[in-house]
Design a protein around this motif. Structure first.
Motif, PDB file in Angstrom:
ATOM      1  N   ARG A  23       0.877  -1.192  -0.064  1.00  0.00           N
ATOM      2  CA  ARG A  23      -0.099  -0.031   0.130  1.00  0.00           C
ATOM      3  C   ARG A  23       0.915   1.288  -0.235  1.00  0.00           C
ATOM      4  N   ARG A  24       1.909   1.035   0.539  1.00  0.00           N
ATOM      5  CA  ARG A  24       3.059   2.376   0.833  1.00  0.00           C
ATOM      6  C   ARG A  24       3.416   2.644  -0.479  1.00  0.00           C
ATOM      7  N   GLU A  26       2.103   1.776  -3.459  1.00  0.00           N
ATOM      8  CA  GLU A  26       1.058   2.132  -4.269  1.00  0.00           C
ATOM      9  C   GLU A  26       0.802   3.748  -4.026  1.00  0.00           C
ATOM     10  N   ARG A  27       0.822   4.218  -3.014  1.00  0.00           N
ATOM     11  CA  ARG A  27       0.784   5.652  -2.651  1.00  0.00           C
ATOM     12  C   ARG A  27       1.771   6.479  -3.239  1.00  0.00           C
ATOM     13  N   GLU A  31       1.645   9.370  -6.350  1.00  0.00           N
ATOM     14  CA  GLU A  31       2.188  10.664  -6.407  1.00  0.00           C
ATOM     15  C   GLU A  31       3.004  10.832  -7.467  1.00  0.00           C
ATOM     16  N   ASN A  49      -2.469  -2.284  -6.797  1.00  0.00           N
ATOM     17  CA  ASN A  49      -3.837  -2.272  -5.811  1.00  0.00           C
ATOM     18  C   ASN A  49      -4.146  -3.807  -5.755  1.00  0.00           C
TER      19      ASN A  49
END
Length: 78
Positions: A23-24, A26-27, A31, A49
């Motif tokens: 998830r990190r 993915e963020r 960005e 995801n």
């Protein structure tokens, strides 16, 4: 119907950690995709995801197919 807290068996806990790292990533990818000088493809974002979704399901499976999941209970899991 309930939030699943990370934990349970050692395998499930490790899968929850892997999901958190995914998830990190993915963020960070999202960005980068917003920057005009960077290129992140839509399929790459979708893959990361879906990978995190898979890791969540795999963690539940490792917790005796969800029977041993730790459920969040307001005011009780602190």
């Amino acid at each position: 119907r309930a939030f699943i807290l990370p934990g349970g068996t050692p395998a499930a806990a490790a899968l929850h950690v892997a999901r958190t790292v995914c998830r990190r990533a993915e963020r960070l990818m999202a960005e980068l995709a917003d920057r005009p000088d960077e290129t992140v493809s839509g399929p790459a974002l979708k893959y990361v995801n879906r990978l995190s979704d898979f890791l969540f399901v795999a963690a539940r499976w490792a917790n005796d197919r969800g029977a041993a999941d730790v459920l969040w209970q307001p005011g009780r899991n602190r």
